[in-house]
Design a protein around this motif. Structure first.
Motif, PDB file in Angstrom:
ATOM      1  N   SER A  39       0.812  -1.210   0.000  1.00  0.00           N
ATOM      2  CA  SER A  39       0.000   0.000   0.000  1.00  0.00           C
ATOM      3  C   SER A  39       0.851   1.268   0.000  1.00  0.00           C
ATOM      4  O   SER A  39       0.303   2.369  -0.066  1.00  0.00           O
ATOM      5  CB  SER A  39      -0.920   0.024   1.227  1.00  0.00           C
ATOM      6  OG  SER A  39      -1.789  -1.090   1.228  1.00  0.00           O
ATOM      7  N   THR A  40       2.160   1.121   0.074  1.00  0.00           N
ATOM      8  CA  THR A  40       3.024   2.307   0.039  1.00  0.00           C
ATOM      9  C   THR A  40       3.338   2.662  -1.416  1.00  0.00           C
ATOM     10  O   THR A  40       3.540   1.778  -2.255  1.00  0.00           O
ATOM     11  CB  THR A  40       4.353   2.058   0.780  1.00  0.00           C
ATOM     12  OG1 THR A  40       5.068   0.986   0.142  1.00  0.00           O
ATOM     13  CG2 THR A  40       4.113   1.716   2.236  1.00  0.00           C
ATOM     14  N   LYS A 206       6.565  10.742   1.707  1.00  0.00           N
ATOM     15  CA  LYS A 206       5.210  10.312   1.374  1.00  0.00           C
ATOM     16  C   LYS A 206       5.192   8.949   0.671  1.00  0.00           C
ATOM     17  O   LYS A 206       4.177   8.265   0.687  1.00  0.00           O
ATOM     18  CB  LYS A 206       4.524  11.356   0.494  1.00  0.00           C
ATOM     19  CG  LYS A 206       4.165  12.627   1.238  1.00  0.00           C
ATOM     20  CD  LYS A 206       3.302  13.549   0.381  1.00  0.00           C
ATOM     21  CE  LYS A 206       2.864  14.772   1.176  1.00  0.00           C
ATOM     22  NZ  LYS A 206       1.995  15.667   0.385  1.00  0.00           N
ATOM     23  N   VAL A 209       4.481   6.151   3.215  1.00  0.00           N
ATOM     24  CA  VAL A 209       3.222   6.137   3.960  1.00  0.00           C
ATOM     25  C   VAL A 209       2.152   5.426   3.135  1.00  0.00           C
ATOM     26  O   VAL A 209       1.857   5.826   2.009  1.00  0.00           O
ATOM     27  CB  VAL A 209       2.755   7.570   4.274  1.00  0.00           C
ATOM     28  CG1 VAL A 209       1.429   7.546   5.035  1.00  0.00           C
ATOM     29  CG2 VAL A 209       3.814   8.318   5.071  1.00  0.00           C
ATOM     30  N   PRO A 210       1.570   4.338   3.648  1.00  0.00           N
ATOM     31  CA  PRO A 210       0.533   3.623   2.899  1.00  0.00           C
ATOM     32  C   PRO A 210      -0.640   4.535   2.549  1.00  0.00           C
ATOM     33  O   PRO A 210      -1.042   5.377   3.358  1.00  0.00           O
ATOM     34  CB  PRO A 210       0.088   2.517   3.870  1.00  0.00           C
ATOM     35  CG  PRO A 210       1.254   2.329   4.787  1.00  0.00           C
ATOM     36  CD  PRO A 210       1.856   3.691   4.944  1.00  0.00           C
ATOM     37  N   ASN A 211      -1.168   4.371   1.327  1.00  0.00           N
ATOM     38  CA  ASN A 211      -2.367   5.117   0.963  1.00  0.00           C
ATOM     39  C   ASN A 211      -3.249   4.280   0.040  1.00  0.00           C
ATOM     40  O   ASN A 211      -2.790   3.313  -0.581  1.00  0.00           O
ATOM     41  CB  ASN A 211      -2.036   6.483   0.352  1.00  0.00           C
ATOM     42  CG  ASN A 211      -1.396   6.397  -1.009  1.00  0.00           C
ATOM     43  OD1 ASN A 211      -1.946   5.788  -1.930  1.00  0.00           O
ATOM     44  ND2 ASN A 211      -0.226   7.008  -1.169  1.00  0.00           N
ATOM     45  N   ALA A 212      -4.498   4.678  -0.054  1.00  0.00           N
ATOM     46  CA  ALA A 212      -5.493   3.891  -0.793  1.00  0.00           C
ATOM     47  C   ALA A 212      -5.211   3.851  -2.285  1.00  0.00           C
ATOM     48  O   ALA A 212      -5.470   2.840  -2.947  1.00  0.00           O
ATOM     49  CB  ALA A 212      -6.887   4.460  -0.531  1.00  0.00           C
ATOM     50  N   GLN A 213      -4.685   4.949  -2.834  1.00  0.00           N
ATOM     51  CA  GLN A 213      -4.424   4.983  -4.267  1.00  0.00           C
ATOM     52  C   GLN A 213      -3.360   3.969  -4.660  1.00  0.00           C
ATOM     53  O   GLN A 213      -3.480   3.270  -5.676  1.00  0.00           O
ATOM     54  CB  GLN A 213      -3.988   6.394  -4.686  1.00  0.00           C
ATOM     55  CG  GLN A 213      -3.631   6.554  -6.162  1.00  0.00           C
ATOM     56  CD  GLN A 213      -4.789   6.273  -7.099  1.00  0.00           C
ATOM     57  OE1 GLN A 213      -5.948   6.292  -6.688  1.00  0.00           O
ATOM     58  NE2 GLN A 213      -4.494   5.993  -8.352  1.00  0.00           N
TER      59      GLN A 213
END
Length: 242
Positions: A39-40, A206, A209-213
């Motif tokens: 997810s990163t 950034k 940092v895991p994110n949904a996209q």
């Protein structure tokens, strides 16, 4: 897909851990850690960077003539209270924009919008209405609403595409599989890939940092891996299957 697969596996391991199986705690930790890693943006970019070739994008300088432009379906959000374009998901809109751009570059080309749907709303109808609202003459538009997946799109459209110069518009991660399926139906397509990603441009902190996209893009990639494996298995069983 990464989220349901790794999440379910972690849940099962935690349940086993509560029953005294200490090794399950370790496996659950590995599962959740893997989910966070994919997810990163950093890891997502490593996964997709060799699968989003700029060579799959359309090059008008190499194509003096195009007869037909095929835009494959993607995500929709049916809601009759909204205009057609607001019912198309980001993926579908990105593909349609590319198709309309090509339609304006080649004013004699037919624009074919494809894809089924649900709740009596199809991807093709939403694209059709959006294209008209954006200035494409309805006489140039053809819908293909019966196809619910890419194999069906290739199979249903092939009879009208053979022996024409065809530009195929779809997401870049999906393009190799889509091109293969159309080629198998005797249709040689010119790739017009869209929906590219580049997480490497994000600031370094950034990217960690895991994110949904990022997870969404890895899910798209996983979908294509599974899709290719399914096609290979079907063809191994029956060479004429797809």
């Amino acid at each position: 897909m990464p989220l349901p697969l790794l999440g379910l596996f972690a849940l099962i391991m935690l349940l086993l851990a509560f029953r005294g199986k200490r090794s399950a705690l370790f496996l659950s930790f590995i599962s959740l850690a893997a989910l966070l890693l994919v997810s990163t943006p950093l890891v997502a970019n490593l996964i997709i960077k060799n699968n989003e070739s700029p060579a799959l994008a359309f090059n008008s300088l190499k194509q003096p003539k195009i007869d037909k432009i095929v835009v494959l379906g993607c995500d929709i959000n049916p809601n009759t209270a909204l205009s057609a374009n607001n019912q198309l998901g980001n993926c579908a809109l990105t593909r349609l924009v590319e198709g309309i751009k090509l339609a304006k570059l080649y004013p004699n080309a037919q624009l074919i919008v494809s894809g089924g749907g649900y709740q009596k709303v199809t991807n093709s109808s939403l694209m059709y209405n959006t294209a008209i609202n954006l200035g494409i003459n309805k006489n140039r538009l053809v819908q293909n609403p019966a196809a619910m997946d890419t194999p069906a799109e290739a199979r249903l459209l092939a009879p009208t595409l053979v022996d024409y110069k065809v530009a195929l518009v779809t997401s870049v991660l999906h393009m190799p599989r889509a091109k293969d399926l159309f080629n198998a139906q005797g249709v040689e397509v010119i790739t017009a890939a869209t929906d590219y990603h580049n997480f490497a441009v994000l600031p370094w902190h950034k990217q960690l940092v895991p994110n949904a996209q990022a997870l969404h893009v890895v899910t798209q990639y996983s979908h294509e891996v599974v899709g290719k494996a399914w096609i290979s298995m079907r063809r191994w069983i029956d060479p004429e299957a797809l």
